[in-house]
Scaffold this motif. Structure first.
Motif, PDB file in Angstrom:
ATOM      1  N   ALA A 168      76.749 100.038 100.154  1.00  0.00           N
ATOM      2  CA  ALA A 168      77.004  98.597 100.083  1.00  0.00           C
ATOM      3  C   ALA A 168      75.750  97.835 100.498  1.00  0.00           C
ATOM      4  O   ALA A 168      75.250  98.024 101.609  1.00  0.00           O
ATOM      5  N   SER A 169      75.232  97.014  99.602  1.00  0.00           N
ATOM      6  CA  SER A 169      74.075  96.184  99.930  1.00  0.00           C
ATOM      7  C   SER A 169      74.278  94.802  99.333  1.00  0.00           C
ATOM      8  O   SER A 169      74.409  94.654  98.121  1.00  0.00           O
ATOM      9  N   ALA A 170      74.302  93.809 100.209  1.00  0.00           N
ATOM     10  CA  ALA A 170      74.479  92.429  99.729  1.00  0.00           C
ATOM     11  C   ALA A 170      73.257  91.980  98.942  1.00  0.00           C
ATOM     12  O   ALA A 170      73.367  91.144  98.041  1.00  0.00           O
ATOM     13  N   GLN A 171      72.088  92.531  99.277  1.00  0.00           N
ATOM     14  CA  GLN A 171      70.878  92.122  98.552  1.00  0.00           C
ATOM     15  C   GLN A 171      70.933  92.613  97.115  1.00  0.00           C
ATOM     16  O   GLN A 171      70.619  91.880  96.183  1.00  0.00           O
ATOM     17  N   VAL A 172      71.352  93.877  96.919  1.00  0.00           N
ATOM     18  CA  VAL A 172      71.432  94.421  95.555  1.00  0.00           C
ATOM     19  C   VAL A 172      72.515  93.671  94.779  1.00  0.00           C
ATOM     20  O   VAL A 172      72.295  93.209  93.647  1.00  0.00           O
ATOM     21  N   LYS A 173      73.692  93.536  95.388  1.00  0.00           N
ATOM     22  CA  LYS A 173      74.796  92.818  94.738  1.00  0.00           C
ATOM     23  C   LYS A 173      74.346  91.422  94.314  1.00  0.00           C
ATOM     24  O   LYS A 173      74.569  90.993  93.175  1.00  0.00           O
ATOM     25  N   SER A 174      73.676  90.727  95.218  1.00  0.00           N
ATOM     26  CA  SER A 174      73.277  89.338  94.950  1.00  0.00           C
ATOM     27  C   SER A 174      72.259  89.275  93.825  1.00  0.00           C
ATOM     28  O   SER A 174      72.326  88.409  92.954  1.00  0.00           O
ATOM     29  N   ALA A 175      71.294  90.210  93.842  1.00  0.00           N
ATOM     30  CA  ALA A 175      70.266  90.207  92.794  1.00  0.00           C
ATOM     31  C   ALA A 175      70.926  90.363  91.430  1.00  0.00           C
ATOM     32  O   ALA A 175      70.580  89.658  90.469  1.00  0.00           O
ATOM     33  N   LEU A 176      71.907  91.278  91.328  1.00  0.00           N
ATOM     34  CA  LEU A 176      72.549  91.520  90.033  1.00  0.00           C
ATOM     35  C   LEU A 176      73.385  90.324  89.599  1.00  0.00           C
ATOM     36  O   LEU A 176      73.407  89.953  88.418  1.00  0.00           O
ATOM     37  N   LEU A 177      74.062  89.689  90.541  1.00  0.00           N
ATOM     38  CA  LEU A 177      74.877  88.523  90.182  1.00  0.00           C
ATOM     39  C   LEU A 177      73.991  87.365  89.728  1.00  0.00           C
ATOM     40  O   LEU A 177      74.298  86.674  88.752  1.00  0.00           O
ATOM     41  N   LEU A 178      72.870  87.167  90.412  1.00  0.00           N
ATOM     42  CA  LEU A 178      71.982  86.058  90.026  1.00  0.00           C
ATOM     43  C   LEU A 178      71.386  86.321  88.645  1.00  0.00           C
ATOM     44  O   LEU A 178      71.285  85.409  87.819  1.00  0.00           O
ATOM     45  N   ALA A 179      71.027  87.581  88.380  1.00  0.00           N
ATOM     46  CA  ALA A 179      70.523  87.921  87.037  1.00  0.00           C
ATOM     47  C   ALA A 179      71.641  87.753  86.015  1.00  0.00           C
ATOM     48  O   ALA A 179      71.424  87.241  84.905  1.00  0.00           O
ATOM     49  N   GLY A 180      72.856  88.161  86.394  1.00  0.00           N
ATOM     50  CA  GLY A 180      74.008  88.123  85.484  1.00  0.00           C
ATOM     51  C   GLY A 180      74.338  86.719  85.003  1.00  0.00           C
ATOM     52  O   GLY A 180      74.908  86.553  83.919  1.00  0.00           O
ATOM     53  N   LEU A 181      73.973  85.722  85.778  1.00  0.00           N
ATOM     54  CA  LEU A 181      74.242  84.331  85.369  1.00  0.00           C
ATOM     55  C   LEU A 181      73.613  84.033  84.014  1.00  0.00           C
ATOM     56  O   LEU A 181      74.131  83.240  83.237  1.00  0.00           O
ATOM     57  N   ASN A 182      72.441  84.647  83.773  1.00  0.00           N
ATOM     58  CA  ASN A 182      71.712  84.366  82.532  1.00  0.00           C
ATOM     59  C   ASN A 182      71.676  85.563  81.587  1.00  0.00           C
ATOM     60  O   ASN A 182      70.769  85.679  80.768  1.00  0.00           O
ATOM     61  N   ALA A 183      72.666  86.465  81.716  1.00  0.00           N
ATOM     62  CA  ALA A 183      72.729  87.635  80.833  1.00  0.00           C
ATOM     63  C   ALA A 183      73.780  87.393  79.750  1.00  0.00           C
ATOM     64  O   ALA A 183      74.609  86.494  79.867  1.00  0.00           O
ATOM     65  N   PHE A 184      73.731  88.231  78.698  1.00  0.00           N
ATOM     66  CA  PHE A 184      74.801  88.208  77.694  1.00  0.00           C
ATOM     67  C   PHE A 184      75.924  89.100  78.211  1.00  0.00           C
ATOM     68  O   PHE A 184      75.673  90.234  78.623  1.00  0.00           O
ATOM     69  N   GLY A 185      77.132  88.588  78.192  1.00  0.00           N
ATOM     70  CA  GLY A 185      78.285  89.394  78.598  1.00  0.00           C
ATOM     71  C   GLY A 185      78.501  89.361  80.100  1.00  0.00           C
ATOM     72  O   GLY A 185      77.792  88.676  80.846  1.00  0.00           O
ATOM     73  N   ASP A 186      79.485  90.147  80.534  1.00  0.00           N
ATOM     74  CA  ASP A 186      79.876  90.137  81.954  1.00  0.00           C
ATOM     75  C   ASP A 186      79.006  91.075  82.782  1.00  0.00           C
ATOM     76  O   ASP A 186      78.596  92.142  82.302  1.00  0.00           O
ATOM     77  N   THR A 187      78.790  90.694  84.012  1.00  0.00           N
ATOM     78  CA  THR A 187      78.183  91.604  84.997  1.00  0.00           C
ATOM     79  C   THR A 187      79.269  91.943  86.013  1.00  0.00           C
ATOM     80  O   THR A 187      79.928  91.041  86.550  1.00  0.00           O
ATOM     81  N   VAL A 188      79.452  93.243  86.254  1.00  0.00           N
ATOM     82  CA  VAL A 188      80.469  93.688  87.213  1.00  0.00           C
ATOM     83  C   VAL A 188      79.765  94.515  88.285  1.00  0.00           C
ATOM     84  O   VAL A 188      79.004  95.433  87.964  1.00  0.00           O
ATOM     85  N   VAL A 189      79.980  94.170  89.548  1.00  0.00           N
ATOM     86  CA  VAL A 189      79.410  94.951  90.650  1.00  0.00           C
ATOM     87  C   VAL A 189      80.565  95.462  91.500  1.00  0.00           C
ATOM     88  O   VAL A 189      81.436  94.680  91.892  1.00  0.00           O
ATOM     89  N   VAL A 190      80.547  96.778  91.759  1.00  0.00           N
ATOM     90  CA  VAL A 190      81.582  97.375  92.608  1.00  0.00           C
ATOM     91  C   VAL A 190      80.895  97.893  93.870  1.00  0.00           C
ATOM     92  O   VAL A 190      79.881  98.585  93.789  1.00  0.00           O
ATOM     93  N   GLU A 191      81.457  97.523  95.042  1.00  0.00           N
ATOM     94  CA  GLU A 191      80.855  97.961  96.303  1.00  0.00           C
ATOM     95  C   GLU A 191      81.759  98.988  96.979  1.00  0.00           C
ATOM     96  O   GLU A 191      82.974  98.805  96.985  1.00  0.00           O
ATOM     97  N   PRO A 192      81.183  99.999  97.621  1.00  0.00           N
ATOM     98  CA  PRO A 192      82.014 100.983  98.320  1.00  0.00           C
ATOM     99  C   PRO A 192      82.634 100.410  99.599  1.00  0.00           C
ATOM    100  O   PRO A 192      83.685 100.854 100.047  1.00  0.00           O
TER     101      PRO A 192
END
Ligand SMILES: O=C(O)C1=C[C@@H](OP(=O)(O)O)[C@@H](O)[C@H](O)C1
Ligand SMILES: C=C(OP(=O)(O)O)C(=O)O
Length: 437
Positions: A168-192
């Motif tokens: 579990a890393s909030a930094q990794v999760k956050s980076a992917l969500l911020l990138a996902g804002l401008n991506a095509f399609g959904d971004t899904v992040v699952v944390e342990p």
């Protein structure tokens, strides 16, 4: 940076008084980055003016936003609805959060950038973020060493990702969500395990739709691509990770009573307070209120006879930055304190397990080191050492607290790094009566 300057603390008067916690570092980084990505004005109150945050403010400005300091902790960010290629290398200083979140944010735009940091940040792993961002379509080049800064990033034309995190890393999760804002399609992040959820909360406050559902012990987070952010008002609550230091000092110095006002009590950040109470700490929480969408309280700590415990491993994510100060207080407890499941500590600003073990041992404390943890035996603390901090603010502050009830003074190297997260730490501690200088 003055390589050889030191700061010392020693046993002296009891600590008394009321202080305010500095603004939360995680929320401060996010206010600037989300404000820079958004369209329109974001007004921030209570921003932490630490060196890590000032580096992020400069970065957001270099990516094209207008960033203005209006007064103490009051900042105005005028976002242009996106980032553009900066003219020069972005120096994120000492901040892992800054560089990793900026990488995610920048990856979503058609731009190129070189990101760098100080000697400590250049030693920290970056593939945990560049790996999944590359799967989304961002391109990275290591400029000198693989997995380390400096790196060149070419962003744009991303596709959403379904990413299951190993740790579990909030930094990794956050980076992917911020990138996902401008991506095509959904971004899904699952944390342990659940990690701090400031990005999710703040994305909603900036107008994004985000779906969060519990899955096992963690969360499954889904964000649709192609979403715009709108500037908003952010009131930054006090940082529990910083409040920990004056509170710890009160717990270990006989006769002390210290209140830290306005401390955020987001349950994903309060593992240390739960742990201290399990150890018998006298902590009281008063004036509970909401501030900036977070629960906040004034916390009073009084000198306490602490008992060593086995810290539950499932608490690690909610107190990962707090183990150094926990270890310093555990040194005064009766019986051993066992801290395990914290291998992530080895890849912070320093190898925090190795440095706490070395620093405590140099001060006469018995410590056992494990691959993913350490055990601190309680008892009287001799002190009388100069401790290596490897430019790590939390290692420095933790040993300065240790020195406040050690038989002999404790000195730390590179004390100027304290300003990355807690500018004014020395003055605040002196104001409470601590002998630090
Ligand atoms: O997202 C954040 O603001 C942070 C996440 C944590 O790091 P990891 O995501 O690496 O656990 C923490 O250690 C850091 O101080 C701040
Ligand atoms: C680990 C920390 O911060 P960062 O990862 O942002 O450098 C910290 O402040 O303890």
């Amino acid at each position: 940076m003055t390589a050889f300057s030191t700061l010392s603390s020693q046993r002296g008067a009891t600590l008394k008084g009321h202080v305010r916690a500095p603004g939360d570092k995680s929320i401060s980084h996010r206010s600037l980055i989300l404000g820079g990505m958004a369209t329109g004005v974001t007004e921030v109150e209570g921003l932490l003016e630490g060196d890590d945050i000032l580096a992020t403010a400069r970065a957001v400005e270099a990516f094209g936003a207008k960033v203005e300091r209006l007064g103490d902790g009051c900042w105005r960010i005028e976002g242009q609805g996106g980032f553009r290629s900066p003219a020069t290398t972005i120096d994120c200083g000492n901040a892992g959060t800054g560089v990793r979140l900026l990488m995610g944010a920048a990856a979503g735009y058609d731009l190129s950038v070189v990101l760098d940091g100080d000697a400590s940040l250049r030693k920290r792993p970056m593939k945990r973020v560049t790996g999944p961002l590359a799967q989304m379509g961002a391109r990275f080049d290591w400029i000198s060493v693989e997995d380390r800064l400096p790196l060149a990033l070419q962003g744009g034309r991303l596709s959403g990702i379904h990413y299951v995190q190993a740790v579990a890393s909030a930094q990794v999760k956050s980076a992917l969500l911020l990138a996902g804002l401008n991506a095509f399609g959904d971004t899904v992040v699952v944390e342990p395990e659940k990690s701090r959820d400031h990005t999710e909360r703040m994305l909603s406050a900036f107008g994004a739709r985000i779906e969060v559902v519990e899955e096992g012990r963690g969360w499954r987070i889904r964000l649709a691509g192609g979403q715009k952010l709108t500037g908003t008002v952010v009131a930054v609550p006090g940082d529990p990770s910083s409040a920990a230091f004056p509170l710890a000092a009160a717990l270990v110095v006989p006769g002390s009573e210290v209140t830290v006002e306005g401390v955020m009590l987001n349950p994903l950040r309060t593992g240390l307070f739960d742990t201290w109470m399990d150890m018998g700490a006298d902590l009281t929480f008063s004036n509970r209120r909401l501030s900036g969408g977070e629960d906040v309280a004034d916390i009073t700590a009084r000198h306490s006879s602490l008992k060593g415990i086995v810290v539950p491993e499932d608490r690690a994510a909610s107190m990962i930055d707090e183990y150094p100060i926990l270890a310093a207080t555990a040194a005064f407890a009766e019986g051993p304190t066992v801290m395990r499941g914290i291998g992530e500590m080895r890849v912070k600003e320093s190898d925090r397990i190795a440095l706490m073990v070395a620093g405590l041992r140099a001060c006469g404390v018995q410590v056992e080191e494990e691959a993913e943890g350490f055990i601190v035996a309680g008892g009287p603390v001799r002190g009388g050492a100069t401790v290596e901090t490897a430019h790590d603010h939390r290692i420095a502050m933790s040993h300065l607290v240790l020195g406040l009830n050690a038989d002999q003074p404790v000195s730390v190297q590179d004390p100027e790094m304290i300003a990355t997260s807690f500018p004014g730490f020395v003055e605040l501690m002196r104001g409470l009566g601590a002998s630090v200088g």
